[in-house]
Write a protein that holds these residues in place. Structure first.
Motif, mmCIF file in Angstrom:
data_model
loop_
_atom_site.group_PDB
_atom_site.id
_atom_site.type_symbol
_atom_site.label_atom_id
_atom_site.label_comp_id
_atom_site.label_asym_id
_atom_site.label_seq_id
_atom_site.Cartn_x
_atom_site.Cartn_y
_atom_site.Cartn_z
ATOM 1 N N ALA A 35 4.943 44.308 1.743
ATOM 2 C CA ALA A 35 5.661 45.134 2.706
ATOM 3 C C ALA A 35 4.815 46.335 3.116
ATOM 4 C CB ALA A 35 6.982 45.605 2.109
ATOM 5 N N PRO A 36 5.109 46.946 4.258
ATOM 6 C CA PRO A 36 4.386 48.150 4.677
ATOM 7 C C PRO A 36 4.461 49.236 3.614
ATOM 8 C CG PRO A 36 5.706 47.309 6.484
ATOM 9 C CD PRO A 36 6.109 46.531 5.265
ATOM 10 N N LEU A 37 3.417 50.016 3.504
ATOM 11 C CA LEU A 37 3.353 51.075 2.495
ATOM 12 C C LEU A 37 4.520 52.044 2.625
ATOM 13 C CD1 LEU A 37 1.921 52.593 0.232
ATOM 14 C CD2 LEU A 37 0.427 53.639 1.952
ATOM 15 N N ALA A 38 4.894 52.375 3.855
ATOM 16 C CA ALA A 38 5.984 53.326 4.059
ATOM 17 C C ALA A 38 7.275 52.847 3.406
ATOM 18 C CB ALA A 38 6.206 53.556 5.556
ATOM 19 N N ALA A 39 7.576 51.562 3.532
ATOM 20 C CA ALA A 39 8.796 51.010 2.946
ATOM 21 C C ALA A 39 8.715 50.970 1.426
ATOM 22 C CB ALA A 39 9.046 49.604 3.498
ATOM 23 N N ASP B 128 5.812 65.089 -19.469
ATOM 24 C CA ASP B 128 6.569 65.980 -18.591
ATOM 25 C C ASP B 128 6.998 65.256 -17.320
ATOM 26 O OD1 ASP B 128 6.322 68.552 -20.064
ATOM 27 O OD2 ASP B 128 4.180 68.231 -19.704
ATOM 28 N N GLU B 129 6.139 64.382 -16.834
ATOM 29 C CA GLU B 129 6.418 63.631 -15.614
ATOM 30 C C GLU B 129 5.706 62.287 -15.663
ATOM 31 O OE1 GLU B 129 6.585 67.401 -12.434
ATOM 32 O OE2 GLU B 129 4.935 65.943 -12.352
ATOM 33 N N VAL B 130 6.199 61.382 -14.820
ATOM 34 C CA VAL B 130 5.479 60.135 -14.549
ATOM 35 C C VAL B 130 5.232 60.084 -13.045
ATOM 36 C CG1 VAL B 130 5.582 57.616 -14.507
ATOM 37 C CG2 VAL B 130 6.414 58.856 -16.508
ATOM 38 N N TRP B 131 3.993 59.844 -12.680
ATOM 39 C CA TRP B 131 3.651 59.702 -11.262
ATOM 40 C C TRP B 131 3.534 58.223 -10.942
ATOM 41 C CZ3 TRP B 131 -0.886 63.743 -10.451
ATOM 42 C CH2 TRP B 131 -0.348 65.042 -10.615
ATOM 43 N N TRP B 132 4.328 57.780 -9.981
ATOM 44 C CA TRP B 132 4.210 56.414 -9.491
ATOM 45 C C TRP B 132 3.209 56.415 -8.356
ATOM 46 C CZ3 TRP B 132 9.967 54.400 -8.986
ATOM 47 C CH2 TRP B 132 10.472 54.166 -10.268
ATOM 48 N N MET B 133 2.112 55.747 -8.522
ATOM 49 C CA MET B 133 1.087 55.672 -7.491
ATOM 50 C C MET B 133 1.253 54.356 -6.735
ATOM 51 S SD MET B 133 -2.236 57.495 -9.197
ATOM 52 C CE MET B 133 -2.711 56.029 -10.103
ATOM 53 N N VAL B 134 1.915 54.436 -5.599
ATOM 54 C CA VAL B 134 2.178 53.253 -4.782
ATOM 55 C C VAL B 134 0.887 52.868 -4.066
ATOM 56 C CG1 VAL B 134 3.633 52.260 -2.982
ATOM 57 C CG2 VAL B 134 4.555 54.053 -4.481
ATOM 58 N N SER B 135 0.362 51.729 -4.399
ATOM 59 C CA SER B 135 -0.957 51.323 -3.921
ATOM 60 C C SER B 135 -0.941 50.909 -2.456
ATOM 61 C CB SER B 135 -1.462 50.149 -4.761
ATOM 62 O OG SER B 135 -2.654 49.631 -4.228
ATOM 63 N N PRO B 136 -1.916 51.394 -1.677
ATOM 64 C CA PRO B 136 -2.046 50.928 -0.293
ATOM 65 C C PRO B 136 -2.323 49.422 -0.245
ATOM 66 C CG PRO B 136 -3.315 52.930 -0.631
ATOM 67 C CD PRO B 136 -2.893 52.447 -1.996
ATOM 68 N N GLY B 137 -3.000 48.919 -1.281
ATOM 69 C CA GLY B 137 -3.309 47.494 -1.344
ATOM 70 C C GLY B 137 -3.963 47.161 -2.662
ATOM 71 N N GLY C 235 10.191 52.967 8.094
ATOM 72 C CA GLY C 235 8.832 52.460 8.161
ATOM 73 C C GLY C 235 8.706 51.005 7.785
ATOM 74 N N GLY C 236 9.821 50.354 7.541
ATOM 75 C CA GLY C 236 9.785 48.965 7.103
ATOM 76 C C GLY C 236 9.286 47.989 8.142
ATOM 77 N N ASN C 237 9.258 48.413 9.396
ATOM 78 C CA ASN C 237 8.776 47.542 10.465
ATOM 79 C C ASN C 237 7.381 47.911 10.928
ATOM 80 O OD1 ASN C 237 11.162 45.960 10.686
ATOM 81 N ND2 ASN C 237 12.156 47.674 11.713
ATOM 82 N N ARG C 238 6.762 48.899 10.239
ATOM 83 C CA ARG C 238 5.418 49.333 10.624
ATOM 84 C C ARG C 238 4.401 48.849 9.602
ATOM 85 N NH1 ARG C 238 7.936 54.439 11.296
ATOM 86 N NH2 ARG C 238 6.719 55.291 9.583
ATOM 87 N N ASP C 239 3.197 48.690 10.055
ATOM 88 C CA ASP C 239 2.133 48.202 9.175
ATOM 89 C C ASP C 239 1.304 49.333 8.593
ATOM 90 O OD1 ASP C 239 2.782 45.554 9.593
ATOM 91 O OD2 ASP C 239 1.599 45.459 11.427
ATOM 92 N N THR C 240 1.478 50.545 9.123
ATOM 93 C CA THR C 240 0.660 51.657 8.647
ATOM 94 C C THR C 240 1.522 52.854 8.339
ATOM 95 O OG1 THR C 240 0.299 52.453 10.905
ATOM 96 C CG2 THR C 240 -1.322 50.914 10.007
ATOM 97 N N ILE C 241 0.946 53.809 7.649
ATOM 98 C CA ILE C 241 1.643 55.046 7.324
ATOM 99 C C ILE C 241 0.670 56.196 7.540
ATOM 100 C CG2 ILE C 241 1.072 54.857 4.870
ATOM 101 C CD1 ILE C 241 3.668 56.315 4.259
ATOM 102 N N SER C 242 1.140 57.249 8.126
ATOM 103 C CA SER C 242 0.284 58.401 8.389
ATOM 104 C C SER C 242 -0.036 59.134 7.105
ATOM 105 C CB SER C 242 0.986 59.357 9.362
ATOM 106 O OG SER C 242 0.306 60.578 9.448
ATOM 107 N N ILE C 243 -1.294 59.493 6.908
ATOM 108 C CA ILE C 243 -1.688 60.233 5.714
ATOM 109 C C ILE C 243 -0.922 61.546 5.623
ATOM 110 C CG2 ILE C 243 -3.607 61.467 4.622
ATOM 111 C CD1 ILE C 243 -5.453 59.323 5.554
ATOM 112 N N SER C 244 -0.648 62.156 6.760
ATOM 113 C CA SER C 244 0.038 63.446 6.747
ATOM 114 C C SER C 244 1.453 63.344 6.220
ATOM 115 C CB SER C 244 0.068 64.033 8.168
ATOM 116 O OG SER C 244 0.809 63.194 9.041
#
Length: 219
Positions: A51-55, A32-41, A196-205
């Motif tokens: 690259a930063p997770l946000a990007a 029905d769907e595929v979930w892409w799980m973008v890894s924090p690391g 977010g490409g210039n940031r090193d972090t991403i807010s969980i929210s």
């Protein structure tokens, strides 16, 4: 119950190859769907050049487009780093879903290096997508030696929800030559084109997470 394929990775950046194997897996496995799980690391990949997770998440959303592909950074919310732990929490959190893990043959070749890889195979079925140049290594890998008796016929792939675990199916689609490595070689600063490409972090929210409602992860 929804049938969900899980494709984890760095997506550094996401590209049409990810999309092609996801849509191919949807057809072959009746998903029905595929979930892409973008890894924090990724514990098996060097942080240099990541690259930063946000990007990376933004690139995944762009490539997914309007397909039934739901990019997320859910591991950030779950607080997990290893696939075995992520799967354990997903199965518990979403009992109304049935999951199958998707991976390329290159990952099967090194699957024995993953933490608790046997536990992964006992938690969800695994679908391995062939990749040119990796078939021989994948079949000769230590993990494949253990999983060989668990291989199911590709012609029965849509019956994966009924398989006794561990279970593995080998899928073949028309290969796509695109790779994240080649894309980074052409444009090493690709992430600067995304929020977010210039940031090193991403807010969980700000991280969308899979939910019973299908619109939560809408690209």
């Amino acid at each position: 119950m929804k049938r969900i394929g899980l494709l984890g990775g760095s997506f550094n950046p996401a590209h049409r190859g990810h999309r092609r194997i996801s849509l191919g897996a949807m057809r072959a496995l009746g998903l029905d769907e595929v979930w892409w799980m973008v890894s924090p690391g990724n514990p098996l990949k060097a942080e240099a050049g990541m690259a930063p997770l946000a990007a990376r998440l933004a690139s995944a959303r762009k490539v997914a487009g309007h397909a039934p592909i739901r990019p997320s950074a859910i591991e950030t919310e779950l607080g997990t780093r290893y696939t075995a732990d992520t799967l354990a929490k997903l199965v518990k959190r979403y009992p109304q879903h049935q999951f199958i893990w998707l991976m390329g043959a290159d990952n099967l070749a090194q699957f024995h290096r993953w933490r608790a890889w046997r536990r992964i195979a006992r938690t969800v079925p695994i679908a391995v997508i062939a990749r040119p140049g990796y078939t021989a290594r994948a079949h000769a890998s230590p993990a494949m030696s253990w999983l060989r008796r668990a291989v199911r016929p590709a012609g029965q792939a849509k019956n994966w929800t009924c398989w006794r675990l561990p279970a593995l199916v080998l899928l073949r689609f028309r290969p796509d030559p695109t790779s994240a490595t080649s894309l980074r070689a052409v444009d090493p600063a690709w992430h600067r084109h995304f929020p977010g490409g210039n940031r090193d972090t991403i807010s969980i929210s700000s991280v969308p997470t899979p939910s019973v409602s299908t619109d939560v992860l809408e690209p």
